[in-house]
Design a protein around this motif. Structure first.
Motif, PDB file in Angstrom:
ATOM      1  N   ARG A  67      37.380  33.096  35.425  1.00  0.00           N
ATOM      2  CA  ARG A  67      37.888  34.603  35.651  1.00  0.00           C
ATOM      3  C   ARG A  67      37.165  35.318  36.769  1.00  0.00           C
ATOM      4  NH1 ARG A  67      38.554  37.713  30.235  1.00  0.00           N
ATOM      5  NH2 ARG A  67      36.256  37.236  30.345  1.00  0.00           N
ATOM      6  N   LEU A  68      38.008  36.149  37.646  1.00  0.00           N
ATOM      7  CA  LEU A  68      37.074  36.777  38.663  1.00  0.00           C
ATOM      8  C   LEU A  68      37.647  38.245  38.614  1.00  0.00           C
ATOM      9  CD1 LEU A  68      35.293  35.919  41.240  1.00  0.00           C
ATOM     10  CD2 LEU A  68      37.490  35.680  42.455  1.00  0.00           C
ATOM     11  N   SER A  69      36.929  39.400  38.693  1.00  0.00           N
ATOM     12  CA  SER A  69      37.166  40.517  38.767  1.00  0.00           C
ATOM     13  C   SER A  69      36.023  41.261  39.673  1.00  0.00           C
ATOM     14  CB  SER A  69      37.087  40.936  37.337  1.00  0.00           C
ATOM     15  OG  SER A  69      37.312  42.562  37.431  1.00  0.00           O
ATOM     16  N   ALA A  72      32.934  44.747  35.849  1.00  0.00           N
ATOM     17  CA  ALA A  72      31.819  44.033  35.179  1.00  0.00           C
ATOM     18  C   ALA A  72      32.514  43.612  33.943  1.00  0.00           C
ATOM     19  CB  ALA A  72      30.557  44.935  35.053  1.00  0.00           C
ATOM     20  N   GLY A  73      33.271  44.533  33.315  1.00  0.00           N
ATOM     21  CA  GLY A  73      33.871  44.130  31.955  1.00  0.00           C
ATOM     22  C   GLY A  73      34.990  43.204  32.046  1.00  0.00           C
ATOM     23  N   LEU A  74      35.325  42.861  33.313  1.00  0.00           N
ATOM     24  CA  LEU A  74      36.429  41.790  33.517  1.00  0.00           C
ATOM     25  C   LEU A  74      37.835  42.227  32.983  1.00  0.00           C
ATOM     26  CD1 LEU A  74      34.325  38.599  32.814  1.00  0.00           C
ATOM     27  CD2 LEU A  74      35.334  39.266  35.024  1.00  0.00           C
ATOM     28  N   GLU A  75      38.066  43.562  32.799  1.00  0.00           N
ATOM     29  CA  GLU A  75      39.357  43.937  32.265  1.00  0.00           C
ATOM     30  C   GLU A  75      40.595  43.512  33.027  1.00  0.00           C
ATOM     31  OE1 GLU A  75      36.974  46.471  33.237  1.00  0.00           O
ATOM     32  OE2 GLU A  75      36.060  46.568  31.587  1.00  0.00           O
ATOM     33  N   LYS A  76      40.505  43.833  34.395  1.00  0.00           N
ATOM     34  CA  LYS A  76      41.385  43.393  35.398  1.00  0.00           C
ATOM     35  C   LYS A  76      40.935  42.236  36.068  1.00  0.00           C
ATOM     36  CE  LYS A  76      43.657  47.654  36.243  1.00  0.00           C
ATOM     37  NZ  LYS A  76      43.843  48.868  37.317  1.00  0.00           N
ATOM     38  N   HIS A  77      41.392  41.094  35.982  1.00  0.00           N
ATOM     39  CA  HIS A  77      40.883  39.655  36.465  1.00  0.00           C
ATOM     40  C   HIS A  77      41.885  38.815  37.096  1.00  0.00           C
ATOM     41  CE1 HIS A  77      41.612  38.459  32.226  1.00  0.00           C
ATOM     42  NE2 HIS A  77      41.909  37.551  32.725  1.00  0.00           N
ATOM     43  N   TRP A  98      39.802  38.952  49.765  1.00  0.00           N
ATOM     44  CA  TRP A  98      38.271  39.530  49.439  1.00  0.00           C
ATOM     45  C   TRP A  98      37.827  39.899  50.591  1.00  0.00           C
ATOM     46  CZ3 TRP A  98      38.182  40.515  44.132  1.00  0.00           C
ATOM     47  CH2 TRP A  98      39.004  39.858  43.290  1.00  0.00           C
ATOM     48  N   GLU A  99      37.047  41.200  50.634  1.00  0.00           N
ATOM     49  CA  GLU A  99      36.198  41.577  51.905  1.00  0.00           C
ATOM     50  C   GLU A  99      34.795  40.726  51.804  1.00  0.00           C
ATOM     51  OE1 GLU A  99      37.621  43.309  54.201  1.00  0.00           O
ATOM     52  OE2 GLU A  99      39.345  43.380  53.154  1.00  0.00           O
ATOM     53  N   LYS A 100      34.312  40.478  52.894  1.00  0.00           N
ATOM     54  CA  LYS A 100      32.970  40.118  53.133  1.00  0.00           C
ATOM     55  C   LYS A 100      32.234  41.066  52.490  1.00  0.00           C
ATOM     56  CE  LYS A 100      29.834  37.988  56.301  1.00  0.00           C
ATOM     57  NZ  LYS A 100      29.450  37.633  57.769  1.00  0.00           N
ATOM     58  N   LYS A 101      31.081  40.909  51.616  1.00  0.00           N
ATOM     59  CA  LYS A 101      30.020  41.663  51.303  1.00  0.00           C
ATOM     60  C   LYS A 101      30.396  42.270  49.684  1.00  0.00           C
ATOM     61  CE  LYS A 101      26.826  41.653  54.783  1.00  0.00           C
ATOM     62  NZ  LYS A 101      25.369  41.240  54.772  1.00  0.00           N
ATOM     63  N   GLN A 102      31.867  42.104  49.492  1.00  0.00           N
ATOM     64  CA  GLN A 102      32.306  42.718  48.440  1.00  0.00           C
ATOM     65  C   GLN A 102      31.614  42.232  47.133  1.00  0.00           C
ATOM     66  OE1 GLN A 102      36.743  42.567  48.042  1.00  0.00           O
ATOM     67  NE2 GLN A 102      36.804  43.367  45.952  1.00  0.00           N
ATOM     68  N   LYS A 103      31.404  42.831  45.963  1.00  0.00           N
ATOM     69  CA  LYS A 103      30.597  42.519  44.690  1.00  0.00           C
ATOM     70  C   LYS A 103      31.732  42.173  43.780  1.00  0.00           C
ATOM     71  CE  LYS A 103      26.389  43.445  46.322  1.00  0.00           C
ATOM     72  NZ  LYS A 103      26.666  43.241  47.836  1.00  0.00           N
ATOM     73  N   LEU A 104      31.588  40.769  43.166  1.00  0.00           N
ATOM     74  CA  LEU A 104      32.437  40.594  42.399  1.00  0.00           C
ATOM     75  C   LEU A 104      31.824  39.746  40.848  1.00  0.00           C
ATOM     76  CD1 LEU A 104      35.119  38.468  44.516  1.00  0.00           C
ATOM     77  CD2 LEU A 104      35.247  40.704  43.904  1.00  0.00           C
ATOM     78  N   TYR A 105      32.592  39.801  39.958  1.00  0.00           N
ATOM     79  CA  TYR A 105      32.110  39.335  38.594  1.00  0.00           C
ATOM     80  C   TYR A 105      32.953  37.906  38.155  1.00  0.00           C
ATOM     81  CZ  TYR A 105      29.692  43.659  38.369  1.00  0.00           C
ATOM     82  OH  TYR A 105      28.727  44.889  38.654  1.00  0.00           O
ATOM     83  N   LEU A 106      32.082  37.061  38.129  1.00  0.00           N
ATOM     84  CA  LEU A 106      32.589  35.714  37.824  1.00  0.00           C
ATOM     85  C   LEU A 106      32.260  35.159  36.405  1.00  0.00           C
ATOM     86  CD1 LEU A 106      33.656  33.114  39.210  1.00  0.00           C
ATOM     87  CD2 LEU A 106      31.428  32.533  39.762  1.00  0.00           C
ATOM     88  N   ASP A 107      33.271  34.887  35.580  1.00  0.00           N
ATOM     89  CA  ASP A 107      33.150  34.392  34.275  1.00  0.00           C
ATOM     90  C   ASP A 107      33.440  32.990  34.324  1.00  0.00           C
ATOM     91  OD1 ASP A 107      32.940  33.906  31.537  1.00  0.00           O
ATOM     92  OD2 ASP A 107      34.904  34.674  31.254  1.00  0.00           O
ATOM     93  N   ILE A 108      32.561  31.880  34.057  1.00  0.00           N
ATOM     94  CA  ILE A 108      32.747  30.505  34.224  1.00  0.00           C
ATOM     95  C   ILE A 108      33.177  30.326  32.526  1.00  0.00           C
ATOM     96  CG2 ILE A 108      31.779  28.337  34.761  1.00  0.00           C
ATOM     97  CD1 ILE A 108      30.281  29.646  36.971  1.00  0.00           C
ATOM     98  N   ASP A 113      26.974  30.709  27.715  1.00  0.00           N
ATOM     99  CA  ASP A 113      26.833  32.086  28.167  1.00  0.00           C
ATOM    100  C   ASP A 113      27.977  32.425  28.832  1.00  0.00           C
ATOM    101  OD1 ASP A 113      25.722  34.351  28.868  1.00  0.00           O
ATOM    102  OD2 ASP A 113      23.500  33.792  29.537  1.00  0.00           O
ATOM    103  N   ARG A 114      28.498  33.495  28.426  1.00  0.00           N
ATOM    104  CA  ARG A 114      29.718  34.040  29.118  1.00  0.00           C
ATOM    105  C   ARG A 114      29.329  35.376  29.796  1.00  0.00           C
ATOM    106  NH1 ARG A 114      34.792  32.174  27.195  1.00  0.00           N
ATOM    107  NH2 ARG A 114      35.682  33.441  28.911  1.00  0.00           N
ATOM    108  N   THR A 115      28.118  35.829  30.060  1.00  0.00           N
ATOM    109  CA  THR A 115      27.693  36.869  30.651  1.00  0.00           C
ATOM    110  C   THR A 115      28.362  36.887  32.162  1.00  0.00           C
ATOM    111  OG1 THR A 115      25.460  36.936  29.603  1.00  0.00           O
ATOM    112  CG2 THR A 115      25.708  38.488  31.460  1.00  0.00           C
ATOM    113  N   PRO A 116      29.009  37.928  32.378  1.00  0.00           N
ATOM    114  CA  PRO A 116      29.601  37.980  33.949  1.00  0.00           C
ATOM    115  C   PRO A 116      28.592  37.805  34.815  1.00  0.00           C
ATOM    116  CG  PRO A 116      30.720  39.565  32.443  1.00  0.00           C
ATOM    117  CD  PRO A 116      29.560  39.242  31.787  1.00  0.00           C
TER     118      PRO A 116
END
Length: 163
Positions: A67-69, A72-77, A98-108, A113-116
């Motif tokens: 899941r990618l958002s 940080a809470g991955l509400e919209k992913h 997605w823009e270069k240098k943009q920060k994203l949160y990844l949930d594998i 450990d599902r910490t984003p």
């Protein structure tokens, strides 16, 4: 440094052996015969080479659901998958821009450990521009120790067969 790594680098980059003699004289010898036998020919050859990056970390073809958002809470992913993975990042398929240098949160999804995982977009490839899969290269900025250990386990031969 491992000799195998050095030999691999010698195949990619021009290499010069430098020896400082006891009398203070410096001897130069290009490793590759095609570069000539002296420092001037070596430097002339080097000036014609276009610089390129060489990936230091091993990258493996690994398909994992994610899941990618940008929250940080991955509400919209978005739901997607990796196509390759290394210690420091991964390629995630995506038709979204997605823009270069943009920060994203990844949930594998498969990790215990599902910490984003906080990531940065290093580069992206748009849909339909070329024959390659659209998506982006992500660099892991903040990843837990347990996530790192689980991902490293995926590099073992037995685990790769199981994926």
């Amino acid at each position: 440094m491992d000799k195998t790594i050095l030999r691999n680098l010698e195949e990619v980059y021009p290499t010069l052996l430098v020896k400082l003699c006891a009398d203070g004289q410096v001897n130069y010898m290009p490793v590759q015969a095609r570069l000539g036998a002296d420092l001037d020919s070596f430097l002339r050859y080097c000036s014609t080479i276009k610089p390129r990056r060489y990936r230091i970390q091993d990258r493996r073809e690994v398909y994992l659901s994610v899941r990618l958002s940008d929250h940080a809470g991955l509400e919209k992913h978005i739901l997607s998958f990796t196509m390759d993975l290394s210690e420091g990042g991964c390629f995630v398929a995506s038709s979204q821009v997605w823009e270069k240098k943009q920060k994203l949160y990844l949930d594998i999804i498969c990790l215990k450990d599902r910490t984003p995982i906080l990531c940065e977009v290093r580069w992206s490839r748009s849909w339909g521009i070329n024959p390659f899969v659209p998506g982006m290269g992500l660099k892991f900025l903040r990843i837990t120790k347990s996530q790192q250990e689980q991902l490293l386990e995926m590099f073992s031969p037995a685990m790769r067969k199981a994926i």
